[in-house]
Design an enzyme around this catalytic site. Structure first.
Site: not given
Ligand code: AP5
Length: 219
Positions: A172, A14, A128, A89, A161
């Site tokens: 997660r 994402k 990552r 989410r 991270r």
């Molecule tokens: P990346 O682009 O970083 O993936 P992402 O989907 O953004 O992953 P996140 O870990 O950031 O998502 P998340 O939903 O767990 O965490 P968030 O920060 O939202 O890509 C991942 C890796 O893959 C990278 O190394 C990249 O280079 C590689 N990659 C990407 N595309 C690729 C491809 N096509 N092929 C190969 N490699 C690829 O949330 C963190 C925490 O915050 C949550 O756990 C929760 O506790 C809280 N939180 C956040 N939002 C909410 C909400 N709305 N409600 C409640 N709690 C929330």
């Protein structure tokens, strides 16, 4: 107004995709995870509340999350639209977003589900690296930086991270994929969902997402 929601499990890509998409649409990229990490870093009341949930790999309770997102979406730069990454989410968050947009005569124009098998999500999160300065995202094999350990964009050191530890990655995935499927269903019912094969190379995923938001493709 252009409101695009990027959906996907932890590590689906994402954040990787949201940056370029937001630039293309001339709207801000709003990532709930980035907002929470900034709040934790700054020691704000929201950060203090959210920290323990994030460390356990759980969703932060809706009341806290919605308050934070409402404040961010009320800022002037989001008046013409936004690319949302990580929000909504769960079904309750999706309903709050619909209601908030409806008050401004708007709606979610397109929800894009970036679909990646669970074993690939683990591989991505384990490899990552993000830059300490601005959170630019890399992967040790799929998207390595030009200079090992340094961000291509701003030269700052790359770090892992806190929630990319093996135990937290598993938590997660176990705790968050069910509510994600409810949100996907919500947008499918609304007729605005596009599913994208997120296991393709990064550029192919980008192409599929850009095709889904071309004028004429939006709801
Ligand atoms: P990346 O682009 O970083 O993936 P992402 O989907 O953004 O992953 P996140 O870990 O950031 O998502 P998340 O939903 O767990 O965490 P968030 O920060 O939202 O890509 C991942 C890796 O893959 C990278 O190394 C990249 O280079 C590689 N990659 C990407 N595309 C690729 C491809 N096509 N092929 C190969 N490699 C690829 O949330 C963190 C925490 O915050 C949550 O756990 C929760 O506790 C809280 N939180 C956040 N939002 C909410 C909400 N709305 N409600 C409640 N709690 C929330």
């Amino acid at each position: 107004m252009s409101v695009i929601v990027l959906l996907g499990g932890p590590g689906a890509g994402k954040g990787t995709q949201a940056v370029g998409l937001a630039e293309r649409l001339h709207v801000p990229h709003v990532a709930s995870g980035d907002l929470f990490r900034a709040a934790v870093r700054d020691g704000t009341p929201i950060g203090l509340e959210a920290k323990a949930y994030m460390e356990r790999g759980e969703l932060v309770p809706d009341a806290i999350t919605v308050r934070m997102l409402q404040a961010r979406l009320g800022q002037p730069d989001a008046a013409d639209g936004v690319v949302l990454d990580g929000f909504p989410r769960d079904r309750a968050q999706a309903k709050v977003l619909d209601e908030g947009l409806a008050e401004h005569g708007a709606r979610v124009d397109r929800a894009i589900s970036i679909e990646v098998p669970a074993d690939e999500l683990v591989r991505r999160l384990s490899g990552r690296w993000v830059c300490a300065e601005a959170g630019h995202v890399y992967h040790e094999t799929a998207h390595p930086p030009r200079d090992a350990g340094r961000c291509d964009e701003d030269g700052s050191p790359l770090i892992q991270r806190a929630d990319d530890k093996p135990d937290t990655i598993q938590a997660r995935l176990a705790l968050q994929l069910t509510s994600l499927s409810e949100v996907i269903e919500h947008y499918e019912t609304a007729g605005v969902l596009t599913r994208v094969d997120g296991s393709s190379p990064i550029d192919d995923v980008t192409e599929a997402i850009h095709a889904a938001v071309r004028p004429g493709s939006l709801a």
